[in-house]
Design an enzyme around this catalytic site. Structure first.
Site, short mmCIF file in Angstrom:
data_model
loop_
_atom_site.label_atom_id
_atom_site.label_comp_id
_atom_site.label_asym_id
_atom_site.label_seq_id
_atom_site.Cartn_x
_atom_site.Cartn_y
_atom_site.Cartn_z
N TYR A 82 -6.76 -10.87 6.86
CA TYR A 82 -6.56 -11.80 5.86
C TYR A 82 -6.98 -13.13 6.28
O TYR A 82 -7.56 -13.85 5.26
CB TYR A 82 -5.15 -11.90 5.17
CG TYR A 82 -4.23 -10.63 5.03
CD1 TYR A 82 -4.97 -9.61 4.56
CD2 TYR A 82 -3.21 -10.79 4.72
CE1 TYR A 82 -4.37 -8.31 4.16
CE2 TYR A 82 -2.18 -9.55 4.00
CZ TYR A 82 -3.13 -8.56 4.04
OH TYR A 82 -2.27 -7.26 3.47
N HIS A 140 -2.86 -1.34 10.61
CA HIS A 140 -3.29 -1.82 9.17
C HIS A 140 -3.70 -0.65 8.45
O HIS A 140 -3.63 -0.40 7.24
CB HIS A 140 -4.22 -2.87 9.07
CG HIS A 140 -4.14 -3.49 7.88
ND1 HIS A 140 -4.59 -4.89 7.71
CD2 HIS A 140 -3.89 -3.27 6.61
CE1 HIS A 140 -4.58 -5.36 6.32
NE2 HIS A 140 -4.11 -4.50 5.53
#
Length: 279
Positions: A82, A140
């Site tokens: 991110y 992730h």
């Protein structure tokens, strides 16, 4: 099983919204309130409502995190990919809220799978977040970036990455560890080998994508579900069927769109929605 009850992350930040509902809502109960937490399999309390920060950076994420903290949200979800961990760290540092009172989740990127890369990735996550530990550390994605899905390298490198997370857990640098976007097969593969079992699987869950079999597999294994996009990124709030059911039941669109025990905060929720979701 309490592990079956999902936690839900507020997203919608890709449009840099500060939810009016959040700004208008009453403060949430403290993080330790048992009505607002899920007890993970290793005993760690996971707040049911979290702020997801996907696609939010700079002033956008800073404003959103500040608003969330001000109104009682104590679960901040980020990820290496991110690229906003430093922005979040700055807000947390300036907030005056003790570190122990904020639950921080981060994730090792698909570009950082494998022993060497994952080890460095975990160190970098802690450094960017200006903390000695994260509350929840996830893989992730089960695949390796730029690697064919059929390649055996995916299984080998995600296993290596998991072993790195296990060491982070043993060293006290992650209070809990888990996975994200794992299918039932990926999860079972890990459960068959892991010395430290995953306590969370974070994946997309909403009425259009209930993932019933996967949620049942998680429940059977004592793995808590953390749902993202649980209102279909807001699209479900505008769906004709949802609006019709809401009108018939005298509830809001958000309240009738839940799958299971999910809690969701979104830019288009009303103050009433937020009050209900925060318990």
């Amino acid at each position: 099983s309490r592990a079956y009850h999902p936690c839900t992350l507020w997203s919608g930040l890709q449009h840099a919204y500060v939810p009016r509902a959040l700004l208008a809502s009453r403060s949430a109960a403290p993080m330790g309130d048992m009505n607002n937490v899920i007890k993970l399999a290793n005993g760690v309390d996971l707040p049911r409502v979290g702020l997801g920060t996907f696609r939010a950076t700079g002033n956008d994420v800073k404003t959103a995190v500040s608003a969330a903290l001000k109104h009682g949200i104590r679960h901040i979800d980020t990820a290496a990919i991110y690229k906003n961990e430093q922005d979040i760290a700055a807000v947390l540092r300036d907030s005056g809220i003790p570190r122990k009172d904020v639950f921080i989740t981060s994730k090792v990127s698909p570009y950082q799978q494998g022993t060497q890369k994952a080890t460095q990735a975990c160190q970098d996550i802690l450094q960017r977040l200006e903390t000695d530990y994260v509350d929840l550390l996830l893989i992730h994605w089960p695949g390796v970036a730029r690697t064919d899905a059929s390649s055996p390298a995916n299984a080998e490198q995600r296993w290596q990455t998991w072993q790195v997370l296990e060491q982070m857990y043993r060293d006290g640098k992650a209070r809990a560890i888990g996975v994200s976007n794992y299918t039932t097969a990926h999860l079972q593969e890990l459960l068959d080998k892991a010395a430290v079992r995953p306590v969370v699987n974070q994946f997309e869950v909403h009425p259009r994508r209930p993932e019933t079999a996967l949620r049942q597999a998680c429940a059977a294994a004592g793995v808590a579900v953390v749902a993202y996009a649980s209102l279909g990124c807001g699209d479900l709030l505008k769906h004709g069927v949802v609006k019709q059911i809401a009108a018939q039941t005298a509830k809001t669109e958000a309240q009738v769109s839940h799958v299971g025990d999910q809690r969701w905060v979104h830019p288009e929720l009303t103050p009433e929605d937020v009050t209900v979701l925060l318990g």
